[in-house]
Design a protein around this motif. Sequence first.
Motif, mmCIF file in Angstrom:
data_model
loop_
_atom_site.group_PDB
_atom_site.id
_atom_site.type_symbol
_atom_site.label_atom_id
_atom_site.label_comp_id
_atom_site.label_asym_id
_atom_site.label_seq_id
_atom_site.Cartn_x
_atom_site.Cartn_y
_atom_site.Cartn_z
ATOM 1 N N GLU B 3 0.850 -1.185 0.000
ATOM 2 C CA GLU B 3 0.000 0.000 0.000
ATOM 3 C C GLU B 3 0.884 1.233 0.000
ATOM 4 O O GLU B 3 1.869 1.285 0.745
ATOM 5 C CB GLU B 3 -0.929 0.001 1.220
ATOM 6 N N VAL B 4 0.538 2.184 -0.852
ATOM 7 C CA VAL B 4 1.320 3.406 -0.984
ATOM 8 C C VAL B 4 0.428 4.588 -0.619
ATOM 9 O O VAL B 4 -0.687 4.712 -1.129
ATOM 10 C CB VAL B 4 1.853 3.563 -2.419
ATOM 11 N N THR B 5 0.929 5.443 0.267
ATOM 12 C CA THR B 5 0.169 6.587 0.762
ATOM 13 C C THR B 5 0.938 7.860 0.476
ATOM 14 O O THR B 5 2.159 7.912 0.660
ATOM 15 C CB THR B 5 -0.063 6.461 2.276
ATOM 16 N N GLN B 6 0.217 8.885 0.048
ATOM 17 C CA GLN B 6 0.851 10.163 -0.212
ATOM 18 C C GLN B 6 0.199 11.255 0.642
ATOM 19 O O GLN B 6 -1.020 11.377 0.676
ATOM 20 C CB GLN B 6 0.759 10.538 -1.690
ATOM 21 N N ILE B 7 1.063 11.991 1.313
ATOM 22 C CA ILE B 7 0.620 13.075 2.174
ATOM 23 C C ILE B 7 1.434 14.323 1.858
ATOM 24 O O ILE B 7 2.646 14.225 1.693
ATOM 25 C CB ILE B 7 0.810 12.702 3.668
ATOM 26 N N PRO B 8 0.766 15.529 1.746
ATOM 27 C CA PRO B 8 -0.679 15.716 1.870
ATOM 28 C C PRO B 8 -1.409 15.353 0.577
ATOM 29 O O PRO B 8 -0.784 15.180 -0.449
ATOM 30 C CB PRO B 8 -0.787 17.220 2.150
ATOM 31 N N ALA B 9 -2.717 15.279 0.641
ATOM 32 C CA ALA B 9 -3.511 15.006 -0.552
ATOM 33 C C ALA B 9 -3.551 16.213 -1.471
ATOM 34 O O ALA B 9 -3.647 16.084 -2.686
ATOM 35 C CB ALA B 9 -4.928 14.586 -0.164
ATOM 36 N N ALA B 10 -3.512 17.399 -0.877
ATOM 37 C CA ALA B 10 -3.528 18.641 -1.648
ATOM 38 C C ALA B 10 -2.671 19.667 -0.933
ATOM 39 O O ALA B 10 -2.557 19.653 0.296
ATOM 40 C CB ALA B 10 -4.952 19.149 -1.828
ATOM 41 N N LEU B 11 -2.090 20.562 -1.719
ATOM 42 C CA LEU B 11 -1.167 21.554 -1.174
ATOM 43 C C LEU B 11 -1.215 22.803 -2.042
ATOM 44 O O LEU B 11 -1.166 22.697 -3.275
ATOM 45 C CB LEU B 11 0.250 20.953 -1.162
ATOM 46 N N SER B 12 -1.302 23.962 -1.402
ATOM 47 C CA SER B 12 -1.273 25.225 -2.127
ATOM 48 C C SER B 12 -0.171 26.086 -1.540
ATOM 49 O O SER B 12 -0.137 26.314 -0.324
ATOM 50 C CB SER B 12 -2.625 25.941 -2.017
ATOM 51 N N VAL B 13 0.732 26.559 -2.379
ATOM 52 C CA VAL B 13 1.869 27.353 -1.932
ATOM 53 C C VAL B 13 2.039 28.557 -2.839
ATOM 54 O O VAL B 13 1.676 28.516 -4.023
ATOM 55 C CB VAL B 13 3.172 26.528 -1.916
ATOM 56 N N PRO B 14 2.612 29.635 -2.315
ATOM 57 C CA PRO B 14 2.917 30.789 -3.181
ATOM 58 C C PRO B 14 4.163 30.510 -4.006
ATOM 59 O O PRO B 14 5.055 29.741 -3.590
ATOM 60 C CB PRO B 14 3.145 31.920 -2.179
ATOM 61 N N GLU B 15 4.233 31.142 -5.156
ATOM 62 C CA GLU B 15 5.373 30.985 -6.048
ATOM 63 C C GLU B 15 6.685 31.294 -5.313
ATOM 64 O O GLU B 15 6.767 32.222 -4.518
ATOM 65 C CB GLU B 15 5.222 31.944 -7.233
ATOM 66 N N ARG B 108 -2.107 16.767 -4.971
ATOM 67 C CA ARG B 108 -2.492 17.818 -5.923
ATOM 68 C C ARG B 108 -1.867 19.128 -5.478
ATOM 69 O O ARG B 108 -2.200 19.659 -4.422
ATOM 70 C CB ARG B 108 -4.004 17.927 -5.998
ATOM 71 N N LEU B 109 -0.945 19.651 -6.281
ATOM 72 C CA LEU B 109 -0.190 20.851 -5.950
ATOM 73 C C LEU B 109 -0.685 22.040 -6.762
ATOM 74 O O LEU B 109 -0.854 21.951 -7.977
ATOM 75 C CB LEU B 109 1.308 20.631 -6.234
ATOM 76 N N GLN B 110 -0.908 23.156 -6.067
ATOM 77 C CA GLN B 110 -1.221 24.416 -6.737
ATOM 78 C C GLN B 110 -0.212 25.457 -6.290
ATOM 79 O O GLN B 110 -0.050 25.681 -5.086
ATOM 80 C CB GLN B 110 -2.636 24.875 -6.423
ATOM 81 N N VAL B 111 0.451 26.070 -7.247
ATOM 82 C CA VAL B 111 1.403 27.134 -6.964
ATOM 83 C C VAL B 111 0.784 28.442 -7.438
ATOM 84 O O VAL B 111 0.487 28.608 -8.629
ATOM 85 C CB VAL B 111 2.748 26.898 -7.660
ATOM 86 N N THR B 112 0.584 29.353 -6.509
ATOM 87 C CA THR B 112 -0.113 30.593 -6.819
ATOM 88 C C THR B 112 0.859 31.747 -7.031
ATOM 89 O O THR B 112 1.972 31.760 -6.488
ATOM 90 C CB THR B 112 -1.084 30.948 -5.691
ATOM 91 N N LEU B 113 0.443 32.724 -7.802
ATOM 92 C CA LEU B 113 1.263 33.902 -8.077
ATOM 93 C C LEU B 113 1.325 34.823 -6.874
ATOM 94 O O LEU B 113 0.409 34.866 -6.059
ATOM 95 C CB LEU B 113 0.689 34.665 -9.273
#
Lengths: 114, 113
Positions: B3-15, B108-113
């Motif tokens: 079993e493979v687990t990834q943490i975190p499931a979602a992440l939002s960071v500034p550029e 799921r990674l989101q990089v914001t401006l």
Amino acid sequence: DAGVTQSPTHLIKTRGQHVTLRCSPISGHKSVSWYQQVLGQGPQFIFQYYEKEERGRGNFPDRFSARQFPNYSSELNVNALLLGDSALYLCASSFRVAESYEQYFGPGTRLTVT
Amino acid sequence: KQEVTQIPAALSVPEGENLVLNCSFTDSAIYNLQWFRQDPGKGLTSLLLIQSSQREQTSGRLNASLDKSSGRSTLYIAASQPGDSATYLCAAYPTGTASKLTFGTGTRLQVTL
């Protein structure tokens, strides 16, 4: 050299129908694997073929079948389609079916069952 | 069963931020560990493959490490950019002759401006 190719890119089917997905491996690769990726999840292993023989099968019903041809291309067949079969189907090829050989993935076929 | 687990499931960071994505696996008897990137509705793009004899791999702003004894791998992304926004998946290669990959569910990674 061309990478792994898959056809079609997208298709829409109705419940109960049959579908055939196709995959051409990288030239020289003799192993092909199939994976199903449902939205929001990681890919799940369906089948692996090497030299036209099945070498592994995941936890999928008998409605799923596959085969590999003498030119090492492969087909994935799904009978009696269910709504839950809607997914991205990924094909991967490797030179041989051993742990050390990297798997290379194709762009996938997006199947929608309505 | 692996079993493979990834943490975190979602992440939002500034550029511009440096970030670490985690991948853990229950069976330490793996051979290789591979990191992929997946853009929405697209297939998998291989980022880094850490082979059995290696402990880490680097490509540009990406660095992946593997510690089989603790069942963990990390993907480090330096100086993140909006173009890095995507889902990142890790996959474990089992030992033995079969090469059935076991994937995590992704970050799921989101990089914001």
